[in-house]
Design a protein around this motif. Sequence first.
Motif, PDB file in Angstrom:
ATOM      1  N   UNK A 202      -4.202   7.566   6.966  1.00  0.00           N
ATOM      2  CA  UNK A 202      -4.521   6.203   7.380  1.00  0.00           C
ATOM      3  C   UNK A 202      -3.225   5.434   7.566  1.00  0.00           C
ATOM      4  N   UNK A 203      -3.161   4.649   8.623  1.00  0.00           N
ATOM      5  CA  UNK A 203      -1.957   3.877   8.916  1.00  0.00           C
ATOM      6  C   UNK A 203      -1.921   2.628   8.042  1.00  0.00           C
ATOM      7  N   UNK A 204      -0.774   2.420   7.396  1.00  0.00           N
ATOM      8  CA  UNK A 204      -0.587   1.281   6.493  1.00  0.00           C
ATOM      9  C   UNK A 204       0.572   0.411   6.976  1.00  0.00           C
ATOM     10  N   UNK A 205       0.746   0.300   8.272  1.00  0.00           N
ATOM     11  CA  UNK A 205       1.944  -0.323   8.820  1.00  0.00           C
ATOM     12  C   UNK A 205       1.645  -1.151  10.060  1.00  0.00           C
ATOM     13  N   UNK A 206       2.689  -1.431  10.831  1.00  0.00           N
ATOM     14  CA  UNK A 206       2.607  -2.265  12.029  1.00  0.00           C
ATOM     15  C   UNK A 206       1.637  -1.733  13.074  1.00  0.00           C
ATOM     16  N   UNK A 207       1.351  -0.448  13.052  1.00  0.00           N
ATOM     17  CA  UNK A 207       0.433   0.110  14.038  1.00  0.00           C
ATOM     18  C   UNK A 207      -0.999  -0.388  13.849  1.00  0.00           C
ATOM     19  N   UNK A 208      -1.335  -0.878  12.671  1.00  0.00           N
ATOM     20  CA  UNK A 208      -2.668  -1.466  12.468  1.00  0.00           C
ATOM     21  C   UNK A 208      -2.841  -2.636  13.428  1.00  0.00           C
ATOM     22  N   UNK A 209      -1.770  -3.432  13.614  1.00  0.00           N
ATOM     23  CA  UNK A 209      -1.812  -4.557  14.547  1.00  0.00           C
ATOM     24  C   UNK A 209      -1.685  -4.060  15.983  1.00  0.00           C
ATOM     25  N   UNK A 210      -0.693  -3.242  16.241  1.00  0.00           N
ATOM     26  CA  UNK A 210      -0.417  -2.786  17.608  1.00  0.00           C
ATOM     27  C   UNK A 210      -1.577  -2.018  18.220  1.00  0.00           C
ATOM     28  N   UNK A 211      -2.294  -1.280  17.415  1.00  0.00           N
ATOM     29  CA  UNK A 211      -3.398  -0.472  17.937  1.00  0.00           C
ATOM     30  C   UNK A 211      -4.758  -1.122  17.718  1.00  0.00           C
ATOM     31  N   UNK A 212      -4.751  -2.375  17.260  1.00  0.00           N
ATOM     32  CA  UNK A 212      -5.994  -3.106  17.084  1.00  0.00           C
ATOM     33  C   UNK A 212      -6.921  -2.508  16.027  1.00  0.00           C
ATOM     34  N   UNK A 213      -6.352  -1.955  14.976  1.00  0.00           N
ATOM     35  CA  UNK A 213      -7.153  -1.326  13.933  1.00  0.00           C
ATOM     36  C   UNK A 213      -7.689  -2.328  12.921  1.00  0.00           C
ATOM     37  N   UNK A 214      -7.132  -3.545  12.922  1.00  0.00           N
ATOM     38  CA  UNK A 214      -7.548  -4.564  11.962  1.00  0.00           C
ATOM     39  C   UNK A 214      -7.013  -4.276  10.571  1.00  0.00           C
ATOM     40  N   UNK A 215      -7.280  -5.186   9.662  1.00  0.00           N
ATOM     41  CA  UNK A 215      -6.899  -4.998   8.262  1.00  0.00           C
ATOM     42  C   UNK A 215      -5.407  -4.945   8.020  1.00  0.00           C
ATOM     43  N   UNK A 216      -4.641  -5.676   8.812  1.00  0.00           N
ATOM     44  CA  UNK A 216      -3.182  -5.644   8.673  1.00  0.00           C
ATOM     45  C   UNK A 216      -2.756  -6.174   7.303  1.00  0.00           C
ATOM     46  N   UNK A 217      -3.244  -7.338   6.935  1.00  0.00           N
ATOM     47  CA  UNK A 217      -2.862  -7.939   5.651  1.00  0.00           C
ATOM     48  C   UNK A 217      -3.288  -7.042   4.504  1.00  0.00           C
ATOM     49  N   UNK A 218      -4.501  -6.539   4.574  1.00  0.00           N
ATOM     50  CA  UNK A 218      -4.993  -5.658   3.506  1.00  0.00           C
ATOM     51  C   UNK A 218      -4.136  -4.400   3.384  1.00  0.00           C
ATOM     52  N   UNK A 219      -3.727  -3.822   4.519  1.00  0.00           N
ATOM     53  CA  UNK A 219      -2.892  -2.617   4.484  1.00  0.00           C
ATOM     54  C   UNK A 219      -1.532  -2.916   3.865  1.00  0.00           C
ATOM     55  N   UNK A 220      -0.938  -4.059   4.239  1.00  0.00           N
ATOM     56  CA  UNK A 220       0.363  -4.416   3.680  1.00  0.00           C
ATOM     57  C   UNK A 220       0.242  -4.678   2.179  1.00  0.00           C
ATOM     58  N   UNK A 221      -0.848  -5.324   1.765  1.00  0.00           N
ATOM     59  CA  UNK A 221      -1.069  -5.543   0.333  1.00  0.00           C
ATOM     60  C   UNK A 221      -1.259  -4.215  -0.388  1.00  0.00           C
ATOM     61  N   UNK A 222      -1.923  -3.266   0.257  1.00  0.00           N
ATOM     62  CA  UNK A 222      -2.112  -1.940  -0.344  1.00  0.00           C
ATOM     63  C   UNK A 222      -0.762  -1.253  -0.550  1.00  0.00           C
ATOM     64  N   UNK A 223       0.115  -1.350   0.413  1.00  0.00           N
ATOM     65  CA  UNK A 223       1.464  -0.790   0.261  1.00  0.00           C
ATOM     66  C   UNK A 223       2.142  -1.430  -0.950  1.00  0.00           C
TER      67      UNK A 223
END
Length: 108
Positions: free
Chosen positions: A77-98
């Motif tokens: 699962x991507x936990x980085x900038x690609x969540x935004x670039x690829x429209x995967x959503x959950x950018x803030x949540x992924x960064x908090x998970x990191x």
Amino acid sequence: MINESLAETFGWATPEQLAKMKVLTFKVNHILKALFAESDMLLVDYKLEFGVFKGEVVLGDEFSPDGCRLWDANTREKLDKDRFRQGLGGVIEAYEEVGRRLGITFPA
């Protein structure tokens, strides 16, 4: 993209300074790969920005999920900038998970 030849040609760095940048890059890579691996993340790629100040090589960069690619080691699962670039959503949540995986606590 700037390569070693361009950096030398334009006088931005000497061969010795470029060699130092490589050594520092390998050290950073060794430390970061281990840090993220301990938190079940793969450090897929990243960038570093170097400069020369008063003749000394300096690393003048920040390190965040915006400047690298981090994946969950098991699910990929991507936990980085690609969540935004690829429209995967959950950018803030992924960064908090990191951050959580690295032991950073967040206010409630």
